[in-house]
Design an enzyme around this catalytic site. Sequence first.
Site, PDB file in Angstrom:
ATOM      1  N   ARG A 128      35.886-136.322 -45.871  1.00 35.44           N
ATOM      2  CA  ARG A 128      34.599-136.142 -46.549  1.00 35.44           C
ATOM      3  C   ARG A 128      33.710-135.173 -45.778  1.00 35.44           C
ATOM      4  O   ARG A 128      32.993-134.362 -46.374  1.00 35.44           O
ATOM      5  CB  ARG A 128      33.913-137.499 -46.693  1.00 35.44           C
ATOM      6  CG  ARG A 128      32.647-137.490 -47.540  1.00 35.44           C
ATOM      7  CD  ARG A 128      32.252-138.883 -47.959  1.00 35.44           C
ATOM      8  NE  ARG A 128      31.029-138.877 -48.741  1.00 35.44           N
ATOM      9  CZ  ARG A 128      29.887-139.416 -48.350  1.00 35.44           C
ATOM     10  NH1 ARG A 128      29.807-140.029 -47.168  1.00 35.44           N
ATOM     11  NH2 ARG A 128      28.810-139.376 -49.110  1.00 35.44           N
ATOM     12  N   HIS A 139      31.828-131.782 -47.185  1.00 29.91           N
ATOM     13  CA  HIS A 139      30.376-131.623 -47.091  1.00 29.91           C
ATOM     14  C   HIS A 139      30.004-130.408 -46.242  1.00 29.91           C
ATOM     15  O   HIS A 139      28.996-129.751 -46.501  1.00 29.91           O
ATOM     16  CB  HIS A 139      29.744-132.887 -46.506  1.00 29.91           C
ATOM     17  CG  HIS A 139      29.575-133.990 -47.503  1.00 29.91           C
ATOM     18  ND1 HIS A 139      28.413-134.713 -47.635  1.00 29.91           N
ATOM     19  CD2 HIS A 139      30.429-134.494 -48.426  1.00 29.91           C
ATOM     20  CE1 HIS A 139      28.558-135.620 -48.604  1.00 29.91           C
ATOM     21  NE2 HIS A 139      29.779-135.504 -49.090  1.00 29.91           N
ATOM     22  N   ASN A 154      23.731-136.609 -46.551  1.00 30.97           N
ATOM     23  CA  ASN A 154      24.734-136.679 -45.488  1.00 30.97           C
ATOM     24  C   ASN A 154      24.584-137.888 -44.567  1.00 30.97           C
ATOM     25  O   ASN A 154      25.426-138.100 -43.685  1.00 30.97           O
ATOM     26  CB  ASN A 154      24.702-135.404 -44.642  1.00 30.97           C
ATOM     27  CG  ASN A 154      25.441-134.251 -45.287  1.00 30.97           C
ATOM     28  OD1 ASN A 154      26.347-134.458 -46.093  1.00 30.97           O
ATOM     29  ND2 ASN A 154      25.062-133.032 -44.944  1.00 30.97           N
TER      30      ASN A 154
END
Length: 328
Positions: A62, A66, A93
Amino acid sequence: MGARRSNLIAILVLIAVCSVTISEALSPQYYWQSCPQVQQIVRNEVRKKINETVVTIPATLRMFFHDAFITGSDASVIIASPNKDAEKDSSDNLSLAGDGFDTVIRAKKAVEAACPGVVSCADILAMATRDVVALSGGPNYTVELGRYDGMVSQAKLVDGNLPLPSFNLDDLTSMFAKHNLDMVDMIALSGAHTVGFSHCTRFTNRLYNYNGQSGQIDPTLDSKYASQLQGACPTNVGLTIAVNMDPFTPITFDNVYFTNLINGFGLFSSDAVLFTDTRSRPIVQQFAANQSAFFDAFVSAMEKLGRLDVKTSANGEIRLDCTKFNQH
């Protein structure tokens, strides 16, 4: 006329050269002379970290996504700002698990001991991401290397630039298209939800008062699955409570995610829509029926992610500490 034609040819050549510069700069063999053992060092550290906690798998994957979607594949998401204004401090985030950061930081330390000042954090993140995928049952793909680390990390750049759990298909395709990723890429990358977890607050809107109707459950959810989710995520659920994205094989990288979508087990609205929207349904059905097709599409999409806004020595650096910009 001849001069104009020559100028036009020169411009076209320049464009062609610029378009291949990045792909030429990146190479799986980039560190063969300067740090030949780097891939094994990184994989060893990733394996050790996974043995400590399986959260390492989705956390690292992930974080790579991001990172790439904001200022490119440049490890800017790892920067820790004393002012709490770096990418990782963005509200989108804050849910990035610390184990992803720890994985890269540990791997960087081990790499620095062998090859000081040579390997970028961006490349270590790319390799570690491949490794968590491979070590959890997914494809063991080749990673292009040669990125420099970014020198900008700002929380304000994140806002509105990451897909949300509430997105419909148009929202998803539009956002991914900004990065030259098509619908197949988007659906393949969504398949990363075959591992990991999500906090309840990201999807409870589907369990209670759906579309503003009291007591309404999203009708695209399997009824028994919805009941299980309500048990795990009551209306007053805490911010830290989470459930598996894939309720059947949550720590195995496979194509079960796509079978789940067909059967009403997609956790996010943005997952479920991939099957409920007839434009994307055939791709979901293909990936559910053919794991190799999913793996191939995933690897292709990850390669494209890894090429986003790659930094060079002209606009990047090789960080000595992944959490800090070098002192200049």
